[in-house]
Structure formats: structure tokens, C-alpha cells
Design a protein around this motif. Structure first.
Motif, mmCIF file in Angstrom:
data_model
loop_
_atom_site.group_PDB
_atom_site.id
_atom_site.type_symbol
_atom_site.label_atom_id
_atom_site.label_comp_id
_atom_site.label_asym_id
_atom_site.label_seq_id
_atom_site.Cartn_x
_atom_site.Cartn_y
_atom_site.Cartn_z
ATOM 1 N N UNK A 1 0.779 -1.246 0.146
ATOM 2 C CA UNK A 1 -0.171 -0.105 0.126
ATOM 3 C C UNK A 1 1.002 1.124 0.139
ATOM 4 N N UNK A 2 0.518 2.100 -0.882
ATOM 5 C CA UNK A 2 1.058 3.482 -0.788
ATOM 6 C C UNK A 2 0.037 4.747 -0.368
ATOM 7 N N UNK A 3 0.395 5.101 0.867
ATOM 8 C CA UNK A 3 -0.529 6.062 1.545
ATOM 9 C C UNK A 3 0.050 7.418 1.368
ATOM 10 N N UNK A 4 -0.779 8.444 0.695
ATOM 11 C CA UNK A 4 -0.225 9.763 0.410
ATOM 12 C C UNK A 4 -0.749 10.613 1.832
ATOM 13 N N UNK A 5 0.339 11.507 2.230
ATOM 14 C CA UNK A 5 0.146 12.113 3.317
ATOM 15 C C UNK A 5 0.062 13.631 2.749
ATOM 16 N N UNK A 6 -1.110 14.317 2.592
ATOM 17 C CA UNK A 6 -1.287 15.645 1.987
ATOM 18 C C UNK A 6 -0.785 16.519 2.653
ATOM 19 N N UNK A 7 -0.180 17.629 2.013
ATOM 20 C CA UNK A 7 0.536 18.815 2.577
ATOM 21 C C UNK A 7 0.869 19.953 1.570
ATOM 22 N N UNK A 8 1.862 20.619 1.861
ATOM 23 C CA UNK A 8 2.381 21.731 1.176
ATOM 24 C C UNK A 8 2.666 21.601 -0.253
ATOM 25 N N UNK A 9 2.321 22.510 -1.213
ATOM 26 C CA UNK A 9 2.719 22.188 -2.612
ATOM 27 C C UNK A 9 2.623 23.608 -3.038
ATOM 28 N N UNK A 10 3.887 23.988 -3.824
ATOM 29 C CA UNK A 10 3.708 25.123 -4.358
ATOM 30 C C UNK A 10 2.898 25.513 -5.492
#
Length: 273
Positions: free
Chosen positions: A103-112
């Protein structure tokens, strides 16, 4: 896949801090940079718990991560700033983990990208193009800009400080088309300005500090071409003989007008007959 701050250290989620605390290992683009980041949050790790995974060793290091995951360990991956696998390493790692059945779990956050768009005011309809870094060679970069000249959607570009003036020179051919430039986003000396493409070079030259730092740029969408009426004229001739989709496709190719607009016109014509 852990998104990390692009400047301001407060731009990190509680969920991300919890994950970094409980992870057995942290893979990262640069171990020195990530160790300093972890130290800022009181989460410094022993050196043997960090793994360098960058553009030069990603395929090989990804297999080490897969081995750790198969052994039951929890592994976090962080690029130097922003969201991994978007103009940063991480895409091959995510693919390798997925292909291994893990499983690949994305941890959302900062993005330019989204940070800039939220201030640029040019993506209200939701559609935009992410082009990232344009080619470094002048001829290839100019060709890429020419390909974007008629793009009706906003286009997000990224650029490094040593190439920003060259990019400004290439964009100058777009004249009065607006571009929003974000320099050092979320950092102490953040600047965001919207100028015509032809004046971007002047904006940079007005202050020597403006060629320093990391850049994200939002090229505003090209103005829609004025309607000629030719598309609807062709549609009126084709609709009695052809299915709507076929008639719209041919009318768009003949007139050069947007297919979506012609499809709406075709539906209107059908209702009127």
C-alpha cells in the motif's frame, strides 16, 4: 509519501508529525536536509534509520524500501520540500511499492503549485496545466513556450534561481499575457506579483534579490479566440445529415472553434428544430 513544508515549518499537519514519529524508517531525498527537518520537530533519527532515495538511486533504493515493508516495517518517504513525486523523486518508489502489492499512503500537505494558484486568481474554473520545469536549452525552452501560446488554461511552471532570467526572456514573446510569479513561497521574503509576460524580465531586474530563491509561476490562460460564427454555419449544414458528435467534430476541425462550445450549439439547434 510525506509532503513537507516548502518554507514555513508551521505548514505541516498533525497527522504527518504523528506518522514521522511512529515510522520505523524514513527514506528521503537528502538525509542531511531531512534530519534537520526532523530535528526542528523534535523527531531526530539515528543515521541507520534514514535512507537516501533520490533521482540517481531511486530504482535501487526503492527495492530496499520494498524489502523493509515486506518485513513489516513502516517507512515514510519525504522529498526536500513539498509533495513527493511531483517534479521531485518518489514516482518510481510509489510504482515499485504498488507493483509489489503493498500500500502507498499519501500524506497531503504543502505544494507550491496549489499555493501559487490560490493567490493567482486565474484558475477559478478548476482546470489548469502543470508543466513543471521547461527544458534548460534555449531552443527547446522557446519551443515549449510557443506550444503554450494558445493554451486557454492556466499553466504552472517551476524554475530555479539560476535560470529564472532565461525563462523570463523566453516568456517575453507572449507579450501582454499575464503571469503570476511566486518567489520563496511561504518563506520570510515571499513575493507574489502579476505582470505581463513582456515585463517579467523588468520585474526581476528591479530588485537584485528577485533572482534568488525558488520560483513557481502561473501563466494565465490565453484569451479565447473571438467567435467567427463559421462553426455554427457549418454545424447547420452537417446536423441534418450526420450524428451530433460527428457533426461537431467536423465543424470544429473546419472552423477551428472549440468543440465544447460547438457541441452546446448543436444541442441548441436540435431543440429548435
Amino acid at each position: 509519501m510525506v509532503a513537507t513544508p516548502i518554507g514555513n515549518l508551521a505548514d505541516i499537519s498533525l497527522r504527518t508529525l504523528h506518522l514521522l514519529e511512529i515510522a520505523d524508517r524514513v527514506a528521503c531525498e537528502d538525509t542531511r536536509h531531512t534530519q534537520a527537518l526532523l530535528r526542528a520537530y523534535g523527531l531526530e533519527r539515528a543515521g541507520d534509520r534514514l535512507l537516501a532515495l533520490h533521482q540517481h538511486n531511486e530504482a535501487q533504493a526503492a527495492q530496499q524500501v520494498v524489502a523493509w515493508l515486506n518485513a513489516g516495517e513502516r517507512v515514510a518517504y519525504a522529498s526536500d520540500a513539498g509533495t513527493p513525486a511531483v517534479s521531485d523523486p518518489g514516482a518510481r518508489l510509489a510504482a515499485a511499492v504498488r507493483e509489489a502489492g503493498l500500500r502507498v499512503v499519501p500524506m497531503p500537505g504543502a505544494s507550491s503549485v496549489t499555493t501559487l494558484l490560490s493567490a493567482a486568481g486565474c484558475a477559478g474554473e478548476g482546470a489548469f496545466v502543470f508543466a513543471g520545469f521547461l527544458p534548460s536549452k534555449a531552443g527547446e525552452r522557446d519551443a515549449a513556450v510557443a506550444a503554450l501560446a494558445q493554451e486557454p488554461r492556466p499553466v504552472v511552471l517551476l524554475e530555479a534561481p539560476h535560470r529564472i532570467e532565461a525563462l523570463a526572456s523566453s516568456l517575453a514573446v507572449l507579450g501582454d499575457r499575464l503571469v503570476t510569479v511566486g518567489r520563496e513561497l511561504t518563506k520570510q521574503f515571499e513575493e507574489i506579483a502579476t505582470v505581463p509576460c513582456a515585463r517579467l524580465g523588468d520585474w526581476l531586474a528591479a530588485n537584485p534579490q528577485r533572482t534568488r530563491g525558488e520560483f513557481a509561476l502561473a501563466l494565465h490562460g490565453a484569451p479565447a479566440a473571438p467567435k467567427t460564427g463559421e462553426g455554427e454555419r457549418v454545424l447547420a449544414l452537417l446536423l441534418p445529415e450526420l450524428p451530433v458528435k460527428t457533426a461537431v467534430k467536423l465543424a470544429a476541425e473546419i472552423s477551428g472553434e472549440p468543440r465544447n462550445a460547438l457541441y452546446d450549439a448543436a444541442l441548441r439547434m436540435k431543440k429548435e428544430t
